[in-house]
Design a protein around this motif. Structure first.
Motif, PDB file in Angstrom:
ATOM      1  N   LYS A   1     -48.481 -33.163 -21.518  1.00  0.00           N
ATOM      2  CA  LYS A   1     -47.885 -31.895 -21.117  1.00  0.00           C
ATOM      3  C   LYS A   1     -47.182 -31.256 -22.300  1.00  0.00           C
ATOM      4  N   LYS A   2     -47.127 -29.948 -22.288  1.00  0.00           N
ATOM      5  CA  LYS A   2     -46.352 -29.225 -23.290  1.00  0.00           C
ATOM      6  C   LYS A   2     -45.045 -28.778 -22.632  1.00  0.00           C
ATOM      7  N   TYR A   3     -43.952 -29.007 -23.312  1.00  0.00           N
ATOM      8  CA  TYR A   3     -42.646 -28.654 -22.770  1.00  0.00           C
ATOM      9  C   TYR A   3     -41.957 -27.682 -23.710  1.00  0.00           C
ATOM     10  N   ASN A   4     -41.052 -26.941 -23.160  1.00  0.00           N
ATOM     11  CA  ASN A   4     -40.167 -26.152 -23.998  1.00  0.00           C
ATOM     12  C   ASN A   4     -38.744 -26.447 -23.580  1.00  0.00           C
ATOM     13  N   SER A   5     -37.801 -25.827 -24.209  1.00  0.00           N
ATOM     14  CA  SER A   5     -36.406 -26.176 -23.954  1.00  0.00           C
ATOM     15  C   SER A   5     -35.926 -25.769 -22.567  1.00  0.00           C
ATOM     16  N   THR A   6     -36.677 -24.961 -21.859  1.00  0.00           N
ATOM     17  CA  THR A   6     -36.229 -24.547 -20.533  1.00  0.00           C
ATOM     18  C   THR A   6     -36.964 -25.263 -19.413  1.00  0.00           C
ATOM     19  N   GLN A   7     -37.950 -26.088 -19.751  1.00  0.00           N
ATOM     20  CA  GLN A   7     -38.640 -26.843 -18.700  1.00  0.00           C
ATOM     21  C   GLN A   7     -38.972 -28.222 -19.234  1.00  0.00           C
ATOM     22  N   GLY A   8     -39.256 -29.138 -18.338  1.00  0.00           N
ATOM     23  CA  GLY A   8     -39.625 -30.477 -18.758  1.00  0.00           C
ATOM     24  C   GLY A   8     -38.683 -31.515 -18.196  1.00  0.00           C
ATOM     25  N   LEU A   9     -39.080 -32.750 -18.366  1.00  0.00           N
ATOM     26  CA  LEU A   9     -38.308 -33.865 -17.850  1.00  0.00           C
ATOM     27  C   LEU A   9     -37.151 -34.193 -18.779  1.00  0.00           C
ATOM     28  N   LYS A  10     -35.993 -34.386 -18.204  1.00  0.00           N
ATOM     29  CA  LYS A  10     -34.840 -34.874 -18.945  1.00  0.00           C
ATOM     30  C   LYS A  10     -34.421 -36.176 -18.280  1.00  0.00           C
ATOM     31  N   THR A  11     -35.011 -37.263 -18.755  1.00  0.00           N
ATOM     32  CA  THR A  11     -34.785 -38.561 -18.128  1.00  0.00           C
ATOM     33  C   THR A  11     -34.021 -39.524 -19.013  1.00  0.00           C
ATOM     34  N   ALA A  12     -33.850 -39.180 -20.291  1.00  0.00           N
ATOM     35  CA  ALA A  12     -33.215 -40.067 -21.269  1.00  0.00           C
ATOM     36  C   ALA A  12     -34.047 -41.330 -21.461  1.00  0.00           C
TER      37      ALA A  12
ATOM     38  N   ILE B   1     -38.572 -42.579 -22.387  1.00  0.00           N
ATOM     39  CA  ILE B   1     -39.753 -42.210 -23.157  1.00  0.00           C
ATOM     40  C   ILE B   1     -40.538 -41.062 -22.543  1.00  0.00           C
ATOM     41  N   ASP B   2     -40.249 -40.708 -21.307  1.00  0.00           N
ATOM     42  CA  ASP B   2     -40.922 -39.567 -20.684  1.00  0.00           C
ATOM     43  C   ASP B   2     -40.107 -38.286 -20.779  1.00  0.00           C
ATOM     44  N   ASP B   3     -38.966 -38.332 -21.445  1.00  0.00           N
ATOM     45  CA  ASP B   3     -38.111 -37.160 -21.656  1.00  0.00           C
ATOM     46  C   ASP B   3     -38.792 -36.252 -22.685  1.00  0.00           C
ATOM     47  N   TYR B   4     -38.977 -34.985 -22.347  1.00  0.00           N
ATOM     48  CA  TYR B   4     -39.701 -34.074 -23.243  1.00  0.00           C
ATOM     49  C   TYR B   4     -39.056 -33.981 -24.617  1.00  0.00           C
ATOM     50  N   ARG B   5     -37.729 -34.098 -24.681  1.00  0.00           N
ATOM     51  CA  ARG B   5     -37.042 -34.012 -25.973  1.00  0.00           C
ATOM     52  C   ARG B   5     -37.405 -35.206 -26.857  1.00  0.00           C
ATOM     53  N   ASN B   6     -37.472 -36.385 -26.251  1.00  0.00           N
ATOM     54  CA  ASN B   6     -37.829 -37.584 -27.012  1.00  0.00           C
ATOM     55  C   ASN B   6     -39.293 -37.562 -27.428  1.00  0.00           C
ATOM     56  N   LEU B   7     -40.156 -37.084 -26.541  1.00  0.00           N
ATOM     57  CA  LEU B   7     -41.575 -36.958 -26.890  1.00  0.00           C
ATOM     58  C   LEU B   7     -41.760 -35.989 -28.054  1.00  0.00           C
ATOM     59  N   ARG B   8     -41.041 -34.878 -28.001  1.00  0.00           N
ATOM     60  CA  ARG B   8     -41.120 -33.882 -29.070  1.00  0.00           C
ATOM     61  C   ARG B   8     -40.628 -34.461 -30.394  1.00  0.00           C
ATOM     62  N   ASN B   9     -39.501 -35.157 -30.377  1.00  0.00           N
ATOM     63  CA  ASN B   9     -38.957 -35.739 -31.604  1.00  0.00           C
ATOM     64  C   ASN B   9     -39.896 -36.796 -32.185  1.00  0.00           C
ATOM     65  N   LYS B  10     -40.487 -37.615 -31.319  1.00  0.00           N
ATOM     66  CA  LYS B  10     -41.398 -38.666 -31.795  1.00  0.00           C
ATOM     67  C   LYS B  10     -42.658 -38.054 -32.397  1.00  0.00           C
ATOM     68  N   GLU B  11     -43.116 -36.987 -31.798  1.00  0.00           N
ATOM     69  CA  GLU B  11     -44.341 -36.336 -32.260  1.00  0.00           C
ATOM     70  C   GLU B  11     -44.169 -35.704 -33.639  1.00  0.00           C
ATOM     71  N   HIS B  12     -42.973 -35.205 -33.922  1.00  0.00           N
ATOM     72  CA  HIS B  12     -42.767 -34.417 -35.143  1.00  0.00           C
ATOM     73  C   HIS B  12     -42.132 -35.176 -36.300  1.00  0.00           C
ATOM     74  N   GLN B  13     -41.681 -36.412 -36.077  1.00  0.00           N
ATOM     75  CA  GLN B  13     -41.012 -37.131 -37.168  1.00  0.00           C
ATOM     76  C   GLN B  13     -41.703 -38.441 -37.479  1.00  0.00           C
ATOM     77  N   LYS B  14     -42.022 -38.643 -38.733  1.00  0.00           N
ATOM     78  CA  LYS B  14     -42.581 -39.906 -39.229  1.00  0.00           C
ATOM     79  C   LYS B  14     -41.920 -40.206 -40.567  1.00  0.00           C
ATOM     80  N   ASP B  15     -40.691 -40.674 -40.549  1.00  0.00           N
ATOM     81  CA  ASP B  15     -40.001 -40.942 -41.807  1.00  0.00           C
ATOM     82  C   ASP B  15     -40.269 -42.378 -42.277  1.00  0.00           C
ATOM     83  N   PRO B  16     -39.822 -42.732 -43.489  1.00  0.00           N
ATOM     84  CA  PRO B  16     -40.112 -44.060 -44.041  1.00  0.00           C
ATOM     85  C   PRO B  16     -39.632 -45.221 -43.167  1.00  0.00           C
ATOM     86  N   PHE B  17     -38.481 -45.067 -42.495  1.00  0.00           N
ATOM     87  CA  PHE B  17     -37.979 -46.160 -41.656  1.00  0.00           C
ATOM     88  C   PHE B  17     -38.920 -46.408 -40.470  1.00  0.00           C
ATOM     89  N   ILE B  18     -39.384 -45.356 -39.832  1.00  0.00           N
ATOM     90  CA  ILE B  18     -40.302 -45.481 -38.700  1.00  0.00           C
ATOM     91  C   ILE B  18     -41.580 -46.194 -39.153  1.00  0.00           C
TER      92      ILE B  18
END
Length: 178
Positions: free
Chosen positions: A47-58, A60-77
């Motif tokens: 699913k595609k989410y934006n800041s006004t819709q989506g699951l906020k569950t805190a 792995i199904d929380d749209y904010r966490n999915l978005r952050n995981k999708e966009h960040q791949k730093d050396p520690f990860i």
């Protein structure tokens, strides 16, 4: 009408307190089977989410966490994935009530249990002044955050930036995980 509102309010309350909806049923996150966890992860990641819709569950199904995981791949990860084979979630929202985030989260389902590893990178610990984490307000906020983390079942590892990409950090994670 009152019964319908009660049901809607009940479902909303359950979701805010760590329950997830699978089709027509609602289950506690810690009681999900591996297949159900995979189903949640797959269905929400499509699913595609934006800041006004989506699951906020805190979780792995929380749209904010999915978005952050999708966009960040730093050396520690990449380091933890390569050395331990574990998925690391950056900037992980772990509470629905507060906007607290963990620098890195490793949420794991193991042996029918949910294991939650939180890793905080403690930058600026030697900085002087009244800004950020070293001020009285910042220290108090960090204490509240850490206490909430622990009350929600997270195991916290705190590291300095220079210590993140080390064998010792991998050992700390391994001690919690293995």
């Amino acid at each position: 009408m009152a019964k319908n509102n009660f049901g809607t309010a009940l479902v909303k309350n359950l979701k805010q307190n760590g329950w997830v909806q699978l089709g027509d049923t609602i289950k506690r996150k810690d009681k999900l089977t591996e297949e159900e966890k995979e189903q949640i992860c797959i269905s929400t990641s499509k699913k595609k989410y934006n800041s006004t819709q989506g699951l906020k569950t805190a979780w792995i199904d929380d749209y904010r966490n999915l978005r952050n995981k999708e966009h960040q791949k730093d050396p520690f990860i990449l380091f933890v994935k390569q050395e331990l084979g574990l998925d690391v979630w950056p900037e992980f929202f772990f509470s629905t009530e507060r906007l607290y985030r963990i620098d890195y989260a490793i949420p794991i389902a193991k042996d029918g249990k949910i294991l939650k590893i939180a890793i905080e990178q403690e930058g600026g610990i030697w900085a002087k002044g009244n800004s950020g984490h070293s001020s009285g307000v910042g220290i108090k906020r960090d204490m509240e955050k850490n206490n909430l983390l622990q009350s929600l079942g997270w195991r916290l590892i705190r590291r300095q930036p220079s210590e993140m990409l080390t064998i010792q950090t991998l050992r700390f994670i391994s001690e919690v995980y293995f």
